[in-house]
Design a protein around this motif. Structure first.
Motif, PDB file in Angstrom:
ATOM      1  N   ARG A  14      -8.202   8.559  17.579  1.00 14.55           N
ATOM      2  CA  ARG A  14      -7.575   9.050  16.355  1.00 14.55           C
ATOM      3  C   ARG A  14      -7.709   8.021  15.236  1.00 14.55           C
ATOM      4  N   GLU A  15      -7.639   6.755  15.574  1.00 15.17           N
ATOM      5  CA  GLU A  15      -7.825   5.717  14.559  1.00 15.17           C
ATOM      6  C   GLU A  15      -9.246   5.769  14.012  1.00 15.17           C
ATOM      7  N   PHE A  16     -10.208   5.978  14.906  1.00 16.28           N
ATOM      8  CA  PHE A  16     -11.600   6.086  14.471  1.00 16.28           C
ATOM      9  C   PHE A  16     -11.806   7.317  13.606  1.00 16.28           C
ATOM     10  N   GLU A  17     -11.175   8.428  13.975  1.00 21.33           N
ATOM     11  CA  GLU A  17     -11.297   9.658  13.201  1.00 21.33           C
ATOM     12  C   GLU A  17     -10.654   9.516  11.823  1.00 21.33           C
ATOM     13  N   LEU A  18      -9.542   8.798  11.750  1.00 19.02           N
ATOM     14  CA  LEU A  18      -8.905   8.549  10.456  1.00 19.02           C
ATOM     15  C   LEU A  18      -9.807   7.689   9.573  1.00 19.02           C
ATOM     16  N   GLU A  19     -10.481   6.725  10.188  1.00 18.44           N
ATOM     17  CA  GLU A  19     -11.429   5.902   9.441  1.00 18.44           C
ATOM     18  C   GLU A  19     -12.582   6.749   8.908  1.00 18.44           C
ATOM     19  N   ARG A  20     -13.019   7.726   9.706  1.00 22.34           N
ATOM     20  CA  ARG A  20     -14.088   8.612   9.245  1.00 22.34           C
ATOM     21  C   ARG A  20     -13.640   9.420   8.035  1.00 22.34           C
ATOM     22  N   LEU A  21     -12.398   9.880   8.042  1.00 18.47           N
ATOM     23  CA  LEU A  21     -11.872  10.638   6.906  1.00 18.47           C
ATOM     24  C   LEU A  21     -11.898   9.787   5.641  1.00 18.47           C
ATOM     25  N   ILE A  22     -11.483   8.526   5.769  1.00 10.11           N
ATOM     26  CA  ILE A  22     -11.439   7.632   4.612  1.00 10.11           C
ATOM     27  C   ILE A  22     -12.846   7.255   4.164  1.00 10.11           C
ATOM     28  N   LEU A  23     -13.735   6.962   5.124  1.00  7.33           N
ATOM     29  CA  LEU A  23     -15.107   6.592   4.777  1.00  7.33           C
ATOM     30  C   LEU A  23     -15.850   7.755   4.126  1.00  7.33           C
ATOM     31  N   PHE A  24     -15.584   8.969   4.604  1.00  6.52           N
ATOM     32  CA  PHE A  24     -16.188  10.149   3.979  1.00  6.52           C
ATOM     33  C   PHE A  24     -15.725  10.277   2.534  1.00  6.52           C
ATOM     34  N   SER A  25     -14.446  10.041   2.303  1.00  7.47           N
ATOM     35  CA  SER A  25     -13.906  10.111   0.938  1.00  7.47           C
ATOM     36  C   SER A  25     -14.555   9.056   0.054  1.00  7.47           C
ATOM     37  N   PHE A  78      -8.996   7.040  -9.819  1.00  3.77           N
ATOM     38  CA  PHE A  78      -8.610   7.930  -8.724  1.00  3.77           C
ATOM     39  C   PHE A  78      -8.941   7.309  -7.364  1.00  3.77           C
ATOM     40  N   TRP A  79     -10.040   6.557  -7.304  1.00  5.03           N
ATOM     41  CA  TRP A  79     -10.386   5.879  -6.043  1.00  5.03           C
ATOM     42  C   TRP A  79      -9.321   4.835  -5.697  1.00  5.03           C
ATOM     43  N   VAL A  80      -8.861   4.093  -6.700  1.00  6.82           N
ATOM     44  CA  VAL A  80      -7.820   3.088  -6.470  1.00  6.82           C
ATOM     45  C   VAL A  80      -6.534   3.754  -5.973  1.00  6.82           C
ATOM     46  N   ARG A  81      -6.148   4.870  -6.596  1.00  6.74           N
ATOM     47  CA  ARG A  81      -4.930   5.570  -6.174  1.00  6.74           C
ATOM     48  C   ARG A  81      -5.078   6.132  -4.767  1.00  6.74           C
ATOM     49  N   HIS A  82      -6.261   6.666  -4.476  1.00  3.50           N
ATOM     50  CA  HIS A  82      -6.522   7.190  -3.130  1.00  3.50           C
ATOM     51  C   HIS A  82      -6.451   6.056  -2.108  1.00  3.50           C
ATOM     52  N   LEU A  83      -6.966   4.892  -2.461  1.00  7.39           N
ATOM     53  CA  LEU A  83      -6.912   3.724  -1.582  1.00  7.39           C
ATOM     54  C   LEU A  83      -5.469   3.291  -1.349  1.00  7.39           C
ATOM     55  N   GLN A  84      -4.667   3.293  -2.399  1.00  5.95           N
ATOM     56  CA  GLN A  84      -3.259   2.920  -2.264  1.00  5.95           C
ATOM     57  C   GLN A  84      -2.522   3.868  -1.335  1.00  5.95           C
ATOM     58  N   LEU A  85      -2.868   5.146  -1.387  1.00  3.58           N
ATOM     59  CA  LEU A  85      -2.222   6.121  -0.515  1.00  3.58           C
ATOM     60  C   LEU A  85      -2.687   5.957   0.929  1.00  3.58           C
ATOM     61  N   CYS A  86      -3.989   5.741   1.108  1.00  2.00           N
ATOM     62  CA  CYS A  86      -4.556   5.659   2.466  1.00  2.00           C
ATOM     63  C   CYS A  86      -4.069   4.425   3.222  1.00  2.00           C
ATOM     64  N   ARG A  87      -3.658   3.393   2.523  1.00  2.00           N
ATOM     65  CA  ARG A  87      -3.205   2.188   3.228  1.00  2.00           C
ATOM     66  C   ARG A  87      -1.909   2.424   3.999  1.00  2.00           C
ATOM     67  N   PHE A  88      -1.211   3.519   3.689  1.00  2.00           N
ATOM     68  CA  PHE A  88       0.019   3.844   4.415  1.00  2.00           C
ATOM     69  C   PHE A  88      -0.228   4.808   5.581  1.00  2.00           C
ATOM     70  N   LEU A  89      -1.445   5.351   5.696  1.00  2.00           N
ATOM     71  CA  LEU A  89      -1.709   6.343   6.730  1.00  2.00           C
ATOM     72  C   LEU A  89      -1.860   5.690   8.095  1.00  2.00           C
ATOM     73  N   GLN A  90      -1.268   6.320   9.106  1.00  2.00           N
ATOM     74  CA  GLN A  90      -1.486   5.901  10.481  1.00  2.00           C
ATOM     75  C   GLN A  90      -1.963   7.069  11.349  1.00  2.00           C
TER      76      GLN A  90
END
Length: 236
Positions: A14-25, A78-90
């Motif tokens: 799941r951690e790898f899949e979450l990384e894929r979601l972020i890398l795709f973005s 928008f990339w910066v804001r998306h990054l700020q949001l993604c840093r809280f995702l687990q």
């Protein structure tokens, strides 16, 4: 009687899949920014031309470059804001995936709306409204994601950091409300007063005025939140 069960992915998966979601973005952001500059080309420069002729020849390219610069700044923000949001995702779920794709739809639309805005004129404002709609869509989608993660499905976010999460959520909310209200007021002004250029120009000031107002509101909320935290800490 046989029964089939769907196995839940392991935490590592799941951690790898979450990384894929972020890398795709991130890849979508990079492609959108790259596509902005592809259409900008220098005109054919003649061998001999008076000095004032170069300005007239290069003026359309400079306008295109200014539009590119504005869109580059918006996408980068928008990339910066998306990054700020993604840093809280687990964690993630289908709801988050769909909302993230909805957000990326408006990101990849920027090259189209940027090229469209170059055709805006005093008598044809539709491209300008398309661009404003693109910006508002990005802010709406980003707020939708933050509401889903921080309010509706808080288990998707890492525990703790309540103040940072709340302030980030409020920032996204105010940003969306600013753009949506401003866009609506501008569109209504053109609809109600199609021939009154003075009212139309004044309506452009609504978005920066609302932006400053909401910025001050966010600062006040942040200051009040910090005061509340400092009051609670000595007693804890």
């Amino acid at each position: 009687m046989s029964m089939s069960f769907i196995k839940e992915p392991k935490p590592v998966h799941r951690e790898f899949e979450l990384e894929r979601l972020i890398l795709f973005s991130d890849a979508v952001f990079a492609i959108a920014i790259t596509l902005l500059i592809i259409e900008i080309k220098l005109p054919v420069l003649p061998g001999k031309m008076p000095a004032n002729g170069y300005w007239e020849l290069l003026q359309p390219t400079l306008i295109e470059f200014l539009a590119f610069t504005a869109s580059f700044i918006f996408i980068g923000n928008f990339w910066v804001r998306h990054l700020q949001l993604c840093r809280f995702l687990q964690n993630y779920d289908e709801g988050l995936i769909h909302r993230n794709l909805f957000f990326l739809f408006f990101i990849v639309s920027f090259p189209f709306s940027t090229s469209a805005i170059l055709h805006t004129s005093a008598h044809f404002m539709l491209p300008f409204f398309i661009y404003l709609c693109n910006l508002t869509g990005c802010l709406a989608a980003l707020f939708w994601i933050s509401y889903y993660v921080f309010q509706k499905k808080p288990n998707l976010a890492a525990p703790g950091h309540h103040m940072e999460k709340e302030l980030l959520y409020q920032r996204f909310k105010y940003g969306f409300l600013t753009a949506a209200t401003g866009f609506t007021c501008i569109a209504m002004t053109y609809f109600l007063y199609p021939e009154n250029t003075a009212y139309q120009r004044i309506s452009y000031m609504i978005i920066p005025a609302l932006g400053i107002f909401n910025y001050v509101r966010l600062k006040i909320k942040k200051r009040n939140t910090l005061r509340l935290v400092h009051k609670v800490e000595p007693n804890s």
